[in-house]
Design a protein around this motif. Structure first.
Motif, PDB file in Angstrom:
ATOM      1  N   ASP A  26       0.820  -1.217   0.000  1.00 31.83           N
ATOM      2  CA  ASP A  26       0.000   0.000   0.000  1.00 31.83           C
ATOM      3  C   ASP A  26       0.854   1.267   0.000  1.00 31.83           C
ATOM      4  OD1 ASP A  26      -2.731   1.336   0.384  1.00 31.83           O
ATOM      5  OD2 ASP A  26      -1.599   2.103   2.107  1.00 31.83           O
ATOM      6  N   HIS A  27       1.919   1.279   0.763  1.00 35.15           N
ATOM      7  CA  HIS A  27       2.796   2.445   0.855  1.00 35.15           C
ATOM      8  C   HIS A  27       3.400   2.813  -0.502  1.00 35.15           C
ATOM      9  CE1 HIS A  27       6.408   4.782   1.990  1.00 35.15           C
ATOM     10  NE2 HIS A  27       5.687   5.158   3.031  1.00 35.15           N
ATOM     11  N   ASP A  28       3.519   1.833  -1.384  1.00 34.45           N
ATOM     12  CA  ASP A  28       4.205   2.029  -2.666  1.00 34.45           C
ATOM     13  C   ASP A  28       3.276   2.249  -3.856  1.00 34.45           C
ATOM     14  OD1 ASP A  28       6.637   1.644  -1.338  1.00 34.45           O
ATOM     15  OD2 ASP A  28       6.527  -0.527  -1.600  1.00 34.45           O
ATOM     16  N   ARG A  29       1.969   2.325  -3.605  1.00 33.56           N
ATOM     17  CA  ARG A  29       1.042   2.535  -4.718  1.00 33.56           C
ATOM     18  C   ARG A  29       1.276   3.900  -5.367  1.00 33.56           C
ATOM     19  NH1 ARG A  29      -4.167   2.982  -3.765  1.00 33.56           N
ATOM     20  NH2 ARG A  29      -4.079   3.015  -1.503  1.00 33.56           N
ATOM     21  N   VAL A  30       1.219   3.942  -6.704  1.00 34.37           N
ATOM     22  CA  VAL A  30       1.465   5.160  -7.480  1.00 34.37           C
ATOM     23  C   VAL A  30       0.132   5.813  -7.853  1.00 34.37           C
ATOM     24  CG1 VAL A  30       3.637   4.267  -8.406  1.00 34.37           C
ATOM     25  CG2 VAL A  30       1.502   3.902  -9.675  1.00 34.37           C
ATOM     26  N   LEU A  31       0.195   7.027  -8.363  1.00 41.49           N
ATOM     27  CA  LEU A  31      -1.004   7.700  -8.849  1.00 41.49           C
ATOM     28  C   LEU A  31      -1.440   7.094 -10.175  1.00 41.49           C
ATOM     29  CD1 LEU A  31      -0.305  11.499  -8.221  1.00 41.49           C
ATOM     30  CD2 LEU A  31      -1.462   9.854  -6.731  1.00 41.49           C
ATOM     31  N   ASN A  32      -2.746   7.058 -10.390  1.00 38.24           N
ATOM     32  CA  ASN A  32      -3.248   6.679 -11.711  1.00 38.24           C
ATOM     33  C   ASN A  32      -3.338   7.949 -12.566  1.00 38.24           C
ATOM     34  OD1 ASN A  32      -5.687   7.969 -11.026  1.00 38.24           O
ATOM     35  ND2 ASN A  32      -6.763   6.049 -10.617  1.00 38.24           N
ATOM     36  N   ALA A  33      -3.774   7.817 -13.811  1.00 36.67           N
ATOM     37  CA  ALA A  33      -3.816   8.973 -14.722  1.00 36.67           C
ATOM     38  C   ALA A  33      -4.733  10.066 -14.186  1.00 36.67           C
ATOM     39  CB  ALA A  33      -4.262   8.527 -16.118  1.00 36.67           C
ATOM     40  N   ARG A  34      -5.873   9.677 -13.619  1.00 32.24           N
ATOM     41  CA  ARG A  34      -6.793  10.669 -13.039  1.00 32.24           C
ATOM     42  C   ARG A  34      -6.125  11.415 -11.883  1.00 32.24           C
ATOM     43  NH1 ARG A  34     -12.037   8.600 -10.066  1.00 32.24           N
ATOM     44  NH2 ARG A  34     -11.793  10.031  -8.343  1.00 32.24           N
ATOM     45  N   GLY A  35      -5.388  10.684 -11.058  1.00 34.63           N
ATOM     46  CA  GLY A  35      -4.683  11.307  -9.943  1.00 34.63           C
ATOM     47  C   GLY A  35      -3.630  12.294 -10.413  1.00 34.63           C
ATOM     48  N   GLN A  36      -2.915  11.948 -11.474  1.00 33.61           N
ATOM     49  CA  GLN A  36      -1.909  12.864 -12.020  1.00 33.61           C
ATOM     50  C   GLN A  36      -2.562  14.140 -12.536  1.00 33.61           C
ATOM     51  OE1 GLN A  36       0.051  10.366 -14.900  1.00 33.61           O
ATOM     52  NE2 GLN A  36       1.038   9.127 -13.328  1.00 33.61           N
ATOM     53  N   ARG A  37      -3.696  14.009 -13.233  1.00 32.20           N
ATOM     54  CA  ARG A  37      -4.425  15.197 -13.722  1.00 32.20           C
ATOM     55  C   ARG A  37      -4.930  16.044 -12.550  1.00 32.20           C
ATOM     56  NH1 ARG A  37      -6.573  11.373 -17.145  1.00 32.20           N
ATOM     57  NH2 ARG A  37      -8.510  11.295 -15.944  1.00 32.20           N
ATOM     58  N   SER A  38      -5.432  15.378 -11.529  1.00 34.71           N
ATOM     59  CA  SER A  38      -5.957  16.090 -10.355  1.00 34.71           C
ATOM     60  C   SER A  38      -4.864  16.880  -9.648  1.00 34.71           C
ATOM     61  CB  SER A  38      -6.607  15.103  -9.381  1.00 34.71           C
ATOM     62  OG  SER A  38      -7.739  14.503  -9.946  1.00 34.71           O
ATOM     63  N   ALA A  39      -3.699  16.265  -9.475  1.00 32.96           N
ATOM     64  CA  ALA A  39      -2.595  16.956  -8.804  1.00 32.96           C
ATOM     65  C   ALA A  39      -2.174  18.193  -9.593  1.00 32.96           C
ATOM     66  CB  ALA A  39      -1.411  16.006  -8.605  1.00 32.96           C
ATOM     67  N   ARG A  40      -2.057  18.060 -10.918  1.00 30.87           N
ATOM     68  CA  ARG A  40      -1.697  19.227 -11.749  1.00 30.87           C
ATOM     69  C   ARG A  40      -2.760  20.320 -11.628  1.00 30.87           C
ATOM     70  NH1 ARG A  40      -0.093  15.245 -15.290  1.00 30.87           N
ATOM     71  NH2 ARG A  40      -2.047  15.361 -16.471  1.00 30.87           N
ATOM     72  N   ALA A  41      -4.033  19.935 -11.687  1.00 35.06           N
ATOM     73  CA  ALA A  41      -5.127  20.919 -11.591  1.00 35.06           C
ATOM     74  C   ALA A  41      -5.126  21.598 -10.230  1.00 35.06           C
ATOM     75  CB  ALA A  41      -6.472  20.239 -11.862  1.00 35.06           C
ATOM     76  N   MET A  42      -4.865  20.838  -9.175  1.00 40.42           N
ATOM     77  CA  MET A  42      -4.855  21.426  -7.836  1.00 40.42           C
ATOM     78  C   MET A  42      -3.673  22.382  -7.681  1.00 40.42           C
ATOM     79  SD  MET A  42      -7.019  21.393  -5.430  1.00 40.42           S
ATOM     80  CE  MET A  42      -7.939  19.928  -5.803  1.00 40.42           C
ATOM     81  N   GLY A  43      -2.530  22.033  -8.238  1.00 38.79           N
ATOM     82  CA  GLY A  43      -1.378  22.943  -8.199  1.00 38.79           C
ATOM     83  C   GLY A  43      -1.668  24.233  -8.941  1.00 38.79           C
ATOM     84  N   ASP A  44      -2.302  24.131 -10.100  1.00 46.55           N
ATOM     85  CA  ASP A  44      -2.686  25.336 -10.852  1.00 46.55           C
ATOM     86  C   ASP A  44      -3.637  26.188 -10.029  1.00 46.55           C
ATOM     87  OD1 ASP A  44      -1.151  24.474 -12.993  1.00 46.55           O
ATOM     88  OD2 ASP A  44      -2.870  23.710 -14.148  1.00 46.55           O
ATOM     89  N   TRP A  45      -4.602  25.540  -9.389  1.00 39.09           N
ATOM     90  CA  TRP A  45      -5.595  26.260  -8.570  1.00 39.09           C
ATOM     91  C   TRP A  45      -4.912  26.965  -7.397  1.00 39.09           C
ATOM     92  CZ3 TRP A  45      -7.265  25.548  -3.479  1.00 39.09           C
ATOM     93  CH2 TRP A  45      -8.435  26.236  -3.133  1.00 39.09           C
ATOM     94  N   LEU A  46      -3.981  26.283  -6.737  1.00 42.08           N
ATOM     95  CA  LEU A  46      -3.253  26.902  -5.617  1.00 42.08           C
ATOM     96  C   LEU A  46      -2.523  28.161  -6.081  1.00 42.08           C
ATOM     97  CD1 LEU A  46      -1.736  23.741  -3.869  1.00 42.08           C
ATOM     98  CD2 LEU A  46      -3.558  25.214  -2.975  1.00 42.08           C
ATOM     99  N   ARG A  47      -1.834  28.083  -7.210  1.00 38.51           N
ATOM    100  CA  ARG A  47      -1.109  29.249  -7.721  1.00 38.51           C
ATOM    101  C   ARG A  47      -2.068  30.366  -8.136  1.00 38.51           C
ATOM    102  NH1 ARG A  47       1.924  25.045  -9.189  1.00 38.51           N
ATOM    103  NH2 ARG A  47       0.898  24.723 -11.191  1.00 38.51           N
ATOM    104  N   GLN A  48      -3.156  30.022  -8.808  1.00 36.21           N
ATOM    105  CA  GLN A  48      -4.127  31.032  -9.265  1.00 36.21           C
ATOM    106  C   GLN A  48      -4.731  31.804  -8.098  1.00 36.21           C
ATOM    107  OE1 GLN A  48      -6.903  28.683 -11.493  1.00 36.21           O
ATOM    108  NE2 GLN A  48      -5.532  28.462 -13.250  1.00 36.21           N
TER     109      GLN A  48
END
Length: 169
Positions: A26-48
């Protein structure tokens, strides 16, 4: 009332992770494609919204490390600690009490993140997903406190709350 700027906490649950490999720890599970998109979108939102933290405190799990990386906040010092992996709200608060900086992003896992969010705020946001705190959900909360060590439960003022579904749908 403090005359200095309030302390700001950004409390984020990791983005959506992959369950494709049932043998992976469990500790080693990676992000799926949706998770990668979400992280990028959240980072953009934080900066905006000018919610860029001074520090990142994060679980050392692969999915939280990848979420932090996906935010695009590479210049922000980050501490990835095993003790925040699946931590409960009491331990997360203890870690926050030792934090430095005026704005801290804490990145972790449910149920601890969601419980801590509910415990910290005076009044919860009127968002239909706040109480189930889905993946990559993010609370921005401020405290009138002299230091992080002075932050108490039930004293936070909600500034914002958002989920990836608010940004990507």
């Amino acid at each position: 009332m403090s005359t200095s700027a309030p302390l700001r906490l950004i409390l984020m649950r990791h983005a959506k992770s992959s369950w494709d490999d049932p043998c992976i720890d469990d500790h080693d599970r990676v992000l799926n494609a949706r998770g990668q998109r979400s992280a990028r979108a959240m980072g953009d939102w934080l900066r905006q919204h000018n919610y860029v933290p001074d520090r990142i405190l994060s679980s050392s799990a692969q999915r939280t490390v990848e979420t932090a990386g996906g935010l695009g906040l590479d210049a922000v010092p980050a501490l990835f600690t095993p003790s925040l992996y699946l931590a409960g709200p009491d331990h997360m608060l203890a870690q926050l009490h030792r934090a430095e900086g005026g704005c801290v992003l804490m990145l972790g896992h449910n149920p601890g993140v969601g419980w801590l969010a509910e415990m910290l705020v005076k009044t919860p946001p009127k968002h239909p997903r706040f109480h189930d705190y889905p993946t990559c959900a993010t609370l921005v909360v401020e405290f009138e406190a002299a230091s992080w060590a002075d932050v108490q439960l039930g004293t936070g003022t909600v500034v914002d709350f958002i989920t990836p579904g608010d940004l990507l749908n």
